[in-house]
Design a protein around this motif. Structure first.
Motif, PDB file in Angstrom:
ATOM      1  N   THR A  68     114.123 100.725  81.841  1.00  0.00           N
ATOM      2  CA  THR A  68     113.593 101.724  80.915  1.00  0.00           C
ATOM      3  C   THR A  68     114.685 102.679  80.444  1.00  0.00           C
ATOM      4  N   GLN A 122     105.078 102.961  76.882  1.00  0.00           N
ATOM      5  CA  GLN A 122     104.088 102.283  77.708  1.00  0.00           C
ATOM      6  C   GLN A 122     102.661 102.764  77.485  1.00  0.00           C
ATOM      7  N   ASP A 139     109.114  99.743  75.204  1.00  0.00           N
ATOM      8  CA  ASP A 139     109.219  99.867  76.652  1.00  0.00           C
ATOM      9  C   ASP A 139     107.852  99.617  77.279  1.00  0.00           C
TER      10      ASP A 139
END
Lengths: 310, 649, 328
Positions: B372, B421, B503
């Motif tokens: 990340t 996310q 991500d």
């Protein structure tokens, strides 16, 4: 819908307040009229005064009388001076409200930008010294009671430096010290809260998204962070209002300000229940209404239902 | 007045929801009490509170004689060395009276907090102890009491009790009890809703036992902090009452009353008023500091700055794969480090990667491998106080670290986009979806608001958002998770995106929605030609979506390979292990599932050789001592391993 | 070990305008010593079902039976319903352990509960419990803050096992874990099943994980069970269009897209659902899946029966008890 429910709530709270303020005189241990007239008064005098005030009639009748007087602003007469309570309020309220209102404006106008700027400059653990200075400075200021600060300010600026008048409501310069001593602690506290809120918001995902969009700093902070930080800070603002109103009572004493402060203290000290009743009612109504306004503003600012319904 | 502010803070702190939630680092509840002393604020507070305590015990013992001694010769004197604060109307020394008054001030403050807090805590913990209906009634009562400001309650109680010392104590106690009840209720609720209480309930643990064993220990900490601050406030509030003549009355005297007496002489002897004032502020500050020190002891561990980072192992920057013409992204020896209490943490230790134009690159690895942060570092979004280093970092031909804000806007704002996310929190909750999309076009492309709004609707449609006109006018919370993520992707499509970094874009979504969002990403790639970096823990997601895959382990790239090689025969034992433990729908159902024993090294650990050595089944001697460099194995396939495997996994 | 039977479980959550039916007459049977998987997406009600069975969510109607004996929670103010007979391991391993208590004390609480129960074997020591779930004895002395997600999940499992339950419910126990740790927990659960003969209900959204544990699988959609079948048959031959969509959407290592290859998610791909999921707050007549169904009225307009008749009425007559009028 939300507004309607809030109004209904306000009505309920106001009726509780009215009942409580009415009940005040009857909750007091002993005879309130005797207490007000003092030990020298004869039994006859007390009885006469009691019947004048209608205190010998059945409770429900008294309550109805009390209720029917309220819409017309009839709050009874003072046990001590015989003055109409309404007149006392009309004489003092504008001065008190001006003082509290000015202080409120100063608090918001100073604390919000200061808090936001402090958050921006100390975000992500940068300027750690600055952050420490900010928190300890505001922390210290926030715990100085307004009456102590007022005494200190008078000693320094009015007595020592003779820059402003010592007491009384007069020209604009007579407002400086009272407003300052009222606003300082709440402003410090609010600035801390705005900073903490803004710091928290700066750590949120949506700020990361906004940064990823490469928005200019002004847009990022004013459009994205500020409204979110303000929603919680605004709740605190609402809670500051009663504090400011009450703070004026103390500050008025220091500055011999011709507001409601003395009426409140005197009525309590001299057990002048009709006046005290009216003050409880007035302050309570003021606070409940301002809370309603804050709630409604909040509901407009934040579209999420969870926050407004809780 | 002070108490209102106090209540404001009270209301505000539980909003954080910081209490009762599991704390990541597992501090015990006892710890802060020792920790208080370590923070400078806490230590100062502790010293001041101790001084107050000593004075309130010793004050009347030593100075009550001086405080009582009347002296008609010395009435209303100003400050002098004999009488630092002067004397009063009966010639008594004001300083001595101030010192003696400490006890009464302290007793009233502590007493009223004890009464008020006890009542409040009892009321506030009732909902957790009682059945549902009684709990609801108690909650309603607390709500009702809170609607009235504490000051009003204070005046009301003052009137009913008739004032005096006892009246003042009860008035303040009554005024703050509702706030304590609310605080206790909020804290208790957060604990009773936790899974550990649910688990205890399944075991049949009784309600009172739950409260004693689980609830109280978990809420004690914040309650104690608030008690401390409340005592400080009580000093000020009761002094305030006495100052008005509504509290302590003569012949008794406390600080507030002394201030009241002193105020009348503020012209000639300011010290007579300032002395008690300073005392009141001292008490307030003392308890405030103690409380804040306690909060600080929980929250803040001063980390060291990574100004001088420890030498970090890095794989040799490799030239291979570097000459693919104008890459969209080129990173060599990329490192990200953070200061921490334990020293410098380096979650990304030296990443080399390139992203070709039009390519979908997957970055895959276990949690904590640095994938990340690598994605964030590419667009300069590593959160502070993280530090990004690299021997070479180019995004769209420029180093994002060297760009001015204006240049960053022009380059990255127009041409890069990120998808995160959790779509539920990725958009601003108070702004409409359409306007959040439109602002990019207004800022970066100078579009008018109206044109930008139209473009936003168009982009939402391109991201397959159903009913885009309506969605644009809605707020993020009104959209389903999948639609939110589409809207975030649409946000990335507002400009001429050439690089999209996603991500874990589907981790928070259901599988059917995941499939749609992945399809959308592929669609965006093929229609706009934008490069995509897909960061994911799920090797199957990456295998299905990407053209090329970078496998990360412990902050390093261990293998870089085309997706068909990932399927047919990756070379690094770690990549092969990851594939082996990926659960699939086809293998034999009751076989024993392969696992990787042990744990990866943490971001603070150092290792001289290969980071995977302790978990690897093929490790030799060299693996433990010498870091393997990236070697080219085949076309576009590089691996950092001394013993690369061959053949099907 | 005993069997678990759920009869017509209904749960309505929240009140007033926000009320909705989280579970709508759900029936399920877990035979003695068997493992049933319950899969569905977020909001389908699968976790609520587990919580309702152990008394953590309010049961509106329905019955819970252990070997035919009624243990429905909340009946006649009985405090804990099934008592210790059914234990559930909750989803979030981070909030499942009291941060203030050491692992040993957390386990002690469960062991004490077990001791109060008649006819159980002598409770195991905390060390034995830790060993049972593959952890070191020394962990009894630490607080949960220092444990990894996988270790926490093992402790939560040990706590549930301490009271020797008849039935174990596992709610998404592996979903927050890395692949390797996830596999290790699945292996552990299979070992425990072998040694203790556990009857289990395994709740999860990840079919690939549930498949390795369960003998049979029930698929949930919007508070209803839409298909139930032995695991191999369900995966090899799904009947309900929703099950097909769910299976089609599982990412596969080999299902791919090489550069330039055609998009596998064409309009008719099984993983693709048209429409949006229905609002749970609005009661929907007929089949709850029809607003999203690829074979329902959206695709074939004359299939109006889907919007009027509840397909569960005849589910028993169809293979896999499929709640679909047009189950293939």
């Amino acid at each position: 819908m939300f507004a309607a429910r809030r109004f209904a709530r306000l009505v309920v709270l106001l009726s509780i307040l009215v009942t409580a303020s009415f009940g005040l005189m009857h909750l007091v241990p002993g005879d309130p009229v005797r207490a007000a007239l003092g030990p020298e008064a004869t039994a006859a005098q007390v009885a006469q005064r009691t019947s004048e005030l209608g205190l010998d009639r059945p409770l429900p009748d008294q309550f109805l009388d009390y209720l029917s007087g309220l819409p017309a602003g009839d709050l009874g007469t003072s046990l001590v001076s015989g003055q109409r309570v309404g007149d006392i309020v009309v004489a003092g309220l504008p001065n008190t409200l001006t003082l509290a209102g000015l202080a409120f404006l100063v608090v918001v106008a100073v604390a919000v930008p200061v808090g936001l700027l402090a958050a921006i400059h100390t975000r992500g653990d940068r300027h750690r010294r600055g952050a420490l200075a900010f928190t300890s400075g505001t922390g210290l200021l926030a715990v100085v009671p307004e009456f102590v600060l007022a005494a200190g300010l008078v000693a320094t600026f009015a007595v020592g430096l003779r820059l402003v008048p010592v007491a009384g409501a007069g020209g604009p310069d007579s407002y400086v010290l009272p407003v300052l001593s009222l606003a300082a602690a709440p402003a410090a506290m609010l600035a801390r809260i705005v900073r903490a809120e803004a710091l928290r918001e700066l750590g949120q995902d949506y700020v990361r998204t906004a940064r990823a969009k490469r928005l200019p700093a002004r847009l990022l902070y004013v459009r994205h962070v500020l409204p979110n930080a303000l929603t919680s800070a605004l709740t605190i603002c609402g809670m500051l209002i009663p504090g400011l109103v009450m703070g004026t009572v103390l500050v008025e004493k220091v500055f011999a300000w011709p507001g409601l402060g003395s009426a409140i203290t005197e009525s309590v000290l001299q057990k002048d229940y009709p006046v005290a009743q009216a003050m409880v009612l007035l302050l309570g109504a003021l606070v409940l209404t301002s809370n309603l306004v804050v709630d409604l503003v909040l509901a407009r600012l934040d579209p999420r239902p969870a926050l407004t319904e809780a | 007045m002070a108490i209102a502010i106090w209540q404001a803070v009270r209301e505000w702190r539980p909003m954080r929801g910081s209490v009762g939630e599991p704390r990541g680092r597992g501090q015990g509840g006892i710890r802060w009490r020792r920790g208080v002393v370590k923070t400078p604020t806490g230590a100062a507070g502790l010293v001041m509170v101790t001084a107050l305590l000593v004075l309130s015990v010793a004050g009347p013992v030593f100075w009550s004689g001086a405080a009582r001694a009347m002296n008609t010769e010395a009435i209303m004197l100003g400050s002098s060395s004999a009488h630092p604060l002067g004397t009063d109307a009966l010639g008594r020394d004001i300083l001595a009276r101030l010192l003696v008054a400490t006890r009464l001030s302290a007793l009233t403050a502590v007493g009223s907090v004890a009464v008020g807090a006890l009542a409040g805590i009892a009321l506030g913990s009732l909902p957790a102890m009682l059945g549902r209906r009684a709990a609801r009634a108690t909650a309603a009562l607390i709500e009702l009491l809170l609607a009235f400001p504490p000051l009003l309650l204070m005046i009301f109680l003052g009137l009913v009790t008739g004032g005096g010392t006892g009246g003042a104590v009860i008035a303040f106690a009554g005024a703050m009890a509702p706030s304590f009840a609310r605080l206790t209720q909020t804290l208790t609720l957060s604990v009773t809703r936790s899974d550990y209480v649910a688990s205890a309930r399944m075991l049949g643990v009784s309600r009172p036992r739950l409260v004693v064993r689980h609830v109280l220990p978990n809420i004690a900490e914040p309650l104690l902090v608030n008690l401390s601050i409340a005592v400080g406030m009580a000093f000020m509030a009761i002094s305030g009452l006495s100052f008005l003549g509504m509290g302590v009355r003569s012949p008794d005297y406390d600080w507030g009353q002394l201030l009241n007496e002193g105020l009348t002489r503020i012209y000639d002897t300011p010290a007579a008023a300032l002395g008690p004032g300073v005392a009141i502020v001292f008490a307030g500050v003392a308890f405030q500091l103690l409380g804040e020190g306690a909060i600080g002891a929980q929250a803040d561990r001063r980390p060291a700055r990574p100004d001088d980072p420890a030498p970090i192992l890095a794989s040799k920057p490799s030239v291979a794969g570097g000459d693919r013409g104008s890459a969209t992204v080129r990173a060599e020896n990329l490192q990200v480090s953070f200061p921490a209490a334990e020293g410098v943490l380096t979650p990304v230790r030296g990443v080399n990667l390139t992203v070709a134009p039009g390519e979908i690159l997957g970055i895959v690895g276990e949690s904590g491998c640095g994938k990340t942060l690598t994605g964030l570092a590419l667009t300069g979004l590593v959160p502070e106080p993280g530090v990004v280093r690299a021997t070479r970092l180019e995004v769209l031909g420029q180093d994002p670290r060297g760009l001015s804000p204006r240049q960053a806007r022009a380059l990255l704002g127009r041409h890069t986009a990120m998808v995160f996310q959790n779509p539920g929190t990725a958009m601003n909750p108070v702004l409409r979806v359409g306007s959040q999309l439109a602002e990019t076009a207004v800022v970066h492309h100078g579009m008018s608001r109206r044109a930008a709004g139209a473009r936003a609707v168009d982009r939402l449609r391109a991201a397959a958002v159903p009913a885009p006109e309506r969605r644009a006018r809605q707020f993020p919370h009104q959209l389903s998770g999948g639609t939110q993520q589409r809207a975030v992707i649409a946000m990335g499509l507002m400009g001429e995106a050439r690089l999209l970094i996603a991500d874990e874009p589907t981790t928070a979504l259901d599988v059917t929605v995941q499939r749609q969002v992945l399809a959308l990403l592929r669609d965006v790639n093929s229609t706009t030609g934008a490069s995509i970096v897909l960061v994911s823990h799920d090797i199957a997601v990456v295998a299905e979506t990407c053209h090329r895959v970078v496998v990360m382990y412990a902050g390093l790239v261990v293998e870089d390979l085309p997706v068909d090689v990932l399927r047919s025969g990756p070379a690094h034992p770690y990549t092969r292990a990851l594939l082996a433990c990926a659960l699939d729908m086809t293998g034999v159902r009751d076989r024993r599932l392969p696992t990787i024993p042990g744990r990866p090294p943490g971001p603070g650990e150092r290792f001289p050789g290969c980071p995977f050595v302790s978990r690897c089944g093929h490790a030799g001697e060299r693996c433990a001592t010498e870091p393997p460099a990236m070697e080219e194995l085949g076309r576009g396939h590089r691996v950092a391993c001394w013993h690369p495997r061959t053949g099907a996994p | 070990m005993r069997s678990l039977t759920l009869r017509e479980i209904t749960v309505r959550l929240d009140a007033g305008r926000r009320a909705f039916t989280a579970l709508d007459r759900v029936s399920l049977h877990v035979a003695r010593g068997s493992v049933v998987g319950l899969v569905g997406e977020s909001g389908s009600g699968k976790s609520t079902l587990g919580r309702a069975v152990v008394g953590l969510a309010p049961l509106t109607s329905g019955r819970v039976l252990l070997d035919g004996q009624d243990v429905t929670p909340g009946r006649r103010r009985r405090r804990s319903g099934p008592g210790l007979g059914i234990q559930m391991v909750l989803q979030d391993s981070y909030s499942a352990l009291d941060p203030q208590l050491t692992i040993g004390r957390t386990l002690d609480e469960a062991r004490q509960a077990a001791l109060l129960r008649p006819a159980t074997l002598a409770a195991q020591s905390a060390g034995e419990l830790l060993e049972l779930v593959g952890l070191d004895h020394a962990l009894a002395a630490v607080r949960p803050g220092t444990l990894s997600g996988g270790q926490r999940q093992r402790v939560a499992l040990a706590r549930a096992l301490a009271s020797r339950p008849e039935v174990l419910i596992l709610d998404e126990v592996t979903s927050a874990l890395d692949a390797s740790v996830q596999s290790a927990i699945i292996n552990l659960l299979r070992d425990l099943r072998g040694t203790l003969g556990l009857t289990m209900l395994v709740i999860g959204h990840n079919l690939a994980a549930v498949r390795h544990l369960a003998d049979s699988v029930a698929v949930m959609y919007a508070g209803q069970i839409v298909e139930t079948a032995p695991t191999e048959r369900l995966i090899g031959d799904p009947r309900h269009p929703y099950t097909k969509a769910l299976l089609g959407a599982v990412p596969r290592l080999n299902g791919s897209v090489s550069p330039g290859a055609p998009d596998p998610d064409g309009a008719n791909s099984p993983g693709k659902l048209p429409g949006e999921p229905p609002d749970p707050h609005v009661p929907l007549p007929g089949c709850r899946f029809h607003p999203q169904c690829p074979v329902g009225p959206l695709a074939v307009p004359d299939r109006t029966i889907c919007t009027t008749h509840d397909p569960r009425t005849d589910a028993r007559l169809r293979p896999h008890q499929t709640a679909c009028h047009f189950a293939a």
